[in-house]
Design a protein around this motif. Structure first.
Motif, PDB file in Angstrom:
ATOM      1  N   LYS A 262      -9.797 -57.711  23.895  1.00 50.83           N
ATOM      2  CA  LYS A 262     -11.239 -57.905  24.088  1.00 50.83           C
ATOM      3  C   LYS A 262     -11.662 -57.805  25.549  1.00 50.83           C
ATOM      4  CE  LYS A 262     -11.093 -62.972  24.337  1.00 50.83           C
ATOM      5  NZ  LYS A 262     -11.593 -64.224  23.744  1.00 50.83           N
ATOM      6  N   HIS A 269     -11.334 -53.261  19.062  1.00 51.18           N
ATOM      7  CA  HIS A 269     -11.699 -53.995  17.841  1.00 51.18           C
ATOM      8  C   HIS A 269     -13.099 -53.643  17.351  1.00 51.18           C
ATOM      9  CE1 HIS A 269     -13.653 -56.923  20.667  1.00 51.18           C
ATOM     10  NE2 HIS A 269     -14.511 -57.006  19.674  1.00 51.18           N
ATOM     11  N   LEU A 270     -13.940 -53.059  18.233  1.00 53.95           N
ATOM     12  CA  LEU A 270     -15.273 -52.629  17.797  1.00 53.95           C
ATOM     13  C   LEU A 270     -15.168 -51.566  16.709  1.00 53.95           C
ATOM     14  CD1 LEU A 270     -17.270 -52.360  21.162  1.00 53.95           C
ATOM     15  CD2 LEU A 270     -17.132 -54.300  19.593  1.00 53.95           C
ATOM     16  N   LEU A 273     -15.315 -52.147  12.887  1.00 56.52           N
ATOM     17  CA  LEU A 273     -16.597 -52.130  12.178  1.00 56.52           C
ATOM     18  C   LEU A 273     -16.846 -50.708  11.681  1.00 56.52           C
ATOM     19  CD1 LEU A 273     -18.706 -54.253  14.688  1.00 56.52           C
ATOM     20  CD2 LEU A 273     -18.031 -54.955  12.388  1.00 56.52           C
ATOM     21  N   PHE A 276     -19.801 -48.869  13.183  1.00 57.66           N
ATOM     22  CA  PHE A 276     -19.674 -48.454  14.585  1.00 57.66           C
ATOM     23  C   PHE A 276     -18.858 -47.166  14.682  1.00 57.66           C
ATOM     24  CE2 PHE A 276     -17.588 -48.518  18.785  1.00 57.66           C
ATOM     25  CZ  PHE A 276     -18.713 -48.564  19.592  1.00 57.66           C
ATOM     26  N   SER A 277     -17.758 -47.089  13.954  1.00 58.50           N
ATOM     27  CA  SER A 277     -16.944 -45.866  13.947  1.00 58.50           C
ATOM     28  C   SER A 277     -17.743 -44.684  13.412  1.00 58.50           C
ATOM     29  CB  SER A 277     -15.685 -46.073  13.098  1.00 58.50           C
ATOM     30  OG  SER A 277     -14.852 -47.052  13.668  1.00 58.50           O
ATOM     31  N   TYR A 392     -24.997 -51.462  16.706  1.00 57.52           N
ATOM     32  CA  TYR A 392     -24.941 -52.860  17.141  1.00 57.52           C
ATOM     33  C   TYR A 392     -24.969 -53.850  15.971  1.00 57.52           C
ATOM     34  CZ  TYR A 392     -26.112 -50.482  21.458  1.00 57.52           C
ATOM     35  OH  TYR A 392     -26.098 -49.627  22.518  1.00 57.52           O
ATOM     36  N   MET A 395     -22.598 -57.212  15.611  1.00 57.33           N
ATOM     37  CA  MET A 395     -22.007 -57.557  16.898  1.00 57.33           C
ATOM     38  C   MET A 395     -22.643 -58.804  17.502  1.00 57.33           C
ATOM     39  SD  MET A 395     -21.334 -53.932  18.783  1.00 57.33           S
ATOM     40  CE  MET A 395     -20.302 -52.685  17.981  1.00 57.33           C
ATOM     41  N   GLU A 399     -20.727 -58.254  22.982  1.00 62.96           N
ATOM     42  CA  GLU A 399     -20.222 -56.927  22.619  1.00 62.96           C
ATOM     43  C   GLU A 399     -21.252 -55.825  22.796  1.00 62.96           C
ATOM     44  OE1 GLU A 399     -17.037 -58.235  19.137  1.00 62.96           O
ATOM     45  OE2 GLU A 399     -19.152 -57.959  18.615  1.00 62.96           O
ATOM     46  N   GLN A 402     -20.597 -53.559  25.785  1.00 60.41           N
ATOM     47  CA  GLN A 402     -19.383 -52.781  25.529  1.00 60.41           C
ATOM     48  C   GLN A 402     -19.662 -51.643  24.555  1.00 60.41           C
ATOM     49  OE1 GLN A 402     -17.094 -56.121  24.122  1.00 60.41           O
ATOM     50  NE2 GLN A 402     -16.095 -56.427  26.107  1.00 60.41           N
ATOM     51  N   ALA A 403     -20.449 -51.928  23.512  1.00 58.26           N
ATOM     52  CA  ALA A 403     -20.814 -50.887  22.550  1.00 58.26           C
ATOM     53  C   ALA A 403     -21.679 -49.814  23.201  1.00 58.26           C
ATOM     54  CB  ALA A 403     -21.546 -51.509  21.362  1.00 58.26           C
TER      55      ALA A 403
END
Length: 472
Positions: A262, A269-270, A273, A276-277, A392, A395, A399, A402-403
């Motif tokens: 993290k 780890h995002l 989700l 998100f991918s 988002y 999240m 985060e 970071q996203a």
């Protein structure tokens, strides 16, 4: 959903929040207008400095690479420091670099000032997204994201037109000086009206290695891709070398981020989700499928229809109107229904608005072209914003920045890749042949056909976005 269950009514966005969004949007207008206007002035710069296009191209390339490198640094700084003063500082730096560029006395000085512009632009675009998401709250995110997306619509529409007028009637230097009133207004409003933004993670460690790896990877990929466009093929040593280096550095980052967990600037780890991918894949494909044709369209009108640069810019206005009309509705529907259905419908309209360009030629009616462009504008206006909003979903505040690093990097790389791929397809179709109008028309048809095929592929990641029920 139960058939008797009604979609909840959206609460109006408070005026105070909308004002914050508009001020942030104003700060993003300078870099987006500037980047499109400078493209128009390349030949004039070459003549004024008596320099070949190889060196002149660094006025654009230096800007793009500096922007890519600065994104990860911006993502870390907004976690640690007050976003208001970061945004003000980035705008002051961009404005100062714009004035310096306008007074550029040599091509070397102009390239240096453009690199400074690129660094500040990377900060501005990353901060706008991050701060708006923090301001909006989950229930308003779609509508607010549609507001901050307005500069991305206006830039490609107004930039070439304003740039063409300035270059034709004034001087290329005014392309940079036009930022002065916009910048002064934006900075004044930020100082006066923008609230302080509490840093999401003041203890976030400076991920020097992660920032360097991500910045170097994106810069190498973008530089290699731009060389493909210049050489009209991906099969050249520069492109292969830099793209390979970019991929290797990215692989090293993945290993590094797996160890840092993290604490990495873009944590792995995002990607657990699903949405998100899907957004990351979707934004990359959208760079080719929707942004790529933005390069081909003005060239099609100039080379096939015989339009001037200014006329080519004007004929694209219906597409811009379609995008602007779609934005408010797209934001509301995303907040009500979630991103999946909005993107699927918008993508269908974009496909409908792209198909005719596989058949249009020099004899095609401008009325028909305008109608198709309007439909295409509505379609592409509803693709990126719901995806960016959905990035988002699920999240926590820490985060968000970071996203934003991930989404901004993939947009930069996807946009560069889209322009290069379609330009290369068109160039290869006419390479070694006499460039007659029928041959060039076929070449552009090939480019639009590829964009169409990738738009269909984009339907796949769109299926993995969230809808209202899954968001709840």
């Amino acid at each position: 959903m139960n058939k008797n269950e009604k979609t909840p009514k959206l609460e109006p966005i408070p005026k105070s929040i909308m004002n914050i969004a508009w001020i942030l949007v104003l700060g993003a207008i300078m870099p987006l207008l500037d980047s499109t206007m400078v493209n128009i002035a390349i030949k004039h710069l070459s003549n004024d400095f008596s320099i070949g296009l190889d060196l002149i191209q660094w006025v654009i390339t230096g800007y793009v690479l500096a922007m890519a490198i600065s994104v990860p640094l911006a993502g870390w700084m907004v976690q640690r420091f007050n976003g208001k003063w970061l945004m003000i500082g980035a705008n002051i730096l961009f404005l100062a670099a714009s004035i310096a560029s306008g007074f550029g006395w040599s091509i070397q000085s102009l390239i240096i000032f453009r690199v400074v512009q690129g660094i500040s632009a990377g900060f501005i675009m990353t901060l706008v997204t991050t701060l708006c998401v923090e301001t909006a709250g989950r229930e308003r995110m779609g509508r607010l994201m549609s507001t901050i997306g307005i500069p991305t619509v206006l830039g490609p529409i107004l930039g070439p037109v304003i740039g063409a007028v300035i270059v034709q009637f004034l001087s290329w230097r005014y392309i940079f000086f036009v930022n002065v009133p916009i910048g002064i207004l934006a900075i004044s409003l930020m100082i006066w009206k923008l609230p302080d933004f509490t840093p999401a993670n003041v203890k976030a460690k400076f991920d020097f290695i992660g920032i360097i790896l991500l910045g170097a990877s994106s810069a190498a990929l973008i530089y290699g891709i731009t060389k493909a466009a210049k050489n009209s093929t991906f099969n050249n040593s520069t492109t292969i070398g830099y793209v390979a280096a970019g991929v290797v550095i990215l692989a090293i980052y993945v290993i590094y981020a797996a160890v840092k967990k993290k604490h990495a600037i873009l944590p792995l780890h995002l990607f657990k989700l699903k949405n998100f991918s899907a957004v990351m894949v979707g934004l990359f494909l959208a760079g080719i499928a929707t942004n790529g044709p933005m390069l081909l369209l003005p060239l099609f009108f100039q080379n096939i229809k015989g339009f001037s640069v200014l006329s080519a810019g004007l004929i694209l206005i219906p597409q811009g109107i379609g995008m602007l009309i779609a934005r408010p509705l797209i934001g509301k529907l995303t907040d009500k229904l979630g991103a999946r259905n909005v993107v699927l419908v918008s993508l269908t309209l974009a496909i409908v608005g792209t198909i005719p360009f596989v058949f249009f030629n020099e004899a095609s009616s401008l009325i028909a072209v305008s109608i198709v462009l309007f439909i295409r504008g509505i379609g592409i206006g509803g693709i990126a914003i719901p995806m960016m909003t959905d990035a988002y979903t699920g999240m926590v505040n820490q985060e968000i920045a970071q996203a934003s690093v991930g989404t901004r990097l993939v947009q930069n790389i996807g946009g560069a890749f889209g322009s290069a791929v379609l330009a290369t397809v068109v160039s290869l179709s006419i390479q070694g042949k006499t460039p007659t109008i029928p041959l060039m028309t076929t070449a552009y048809h090939d480019g639009f056909l590829l964009a169409l095929a990738l738009s269909l592929v984009l339907l796949i990641p769109a299926l993995f976005l969230t809808n209202r029920k899954s968001r709840q």
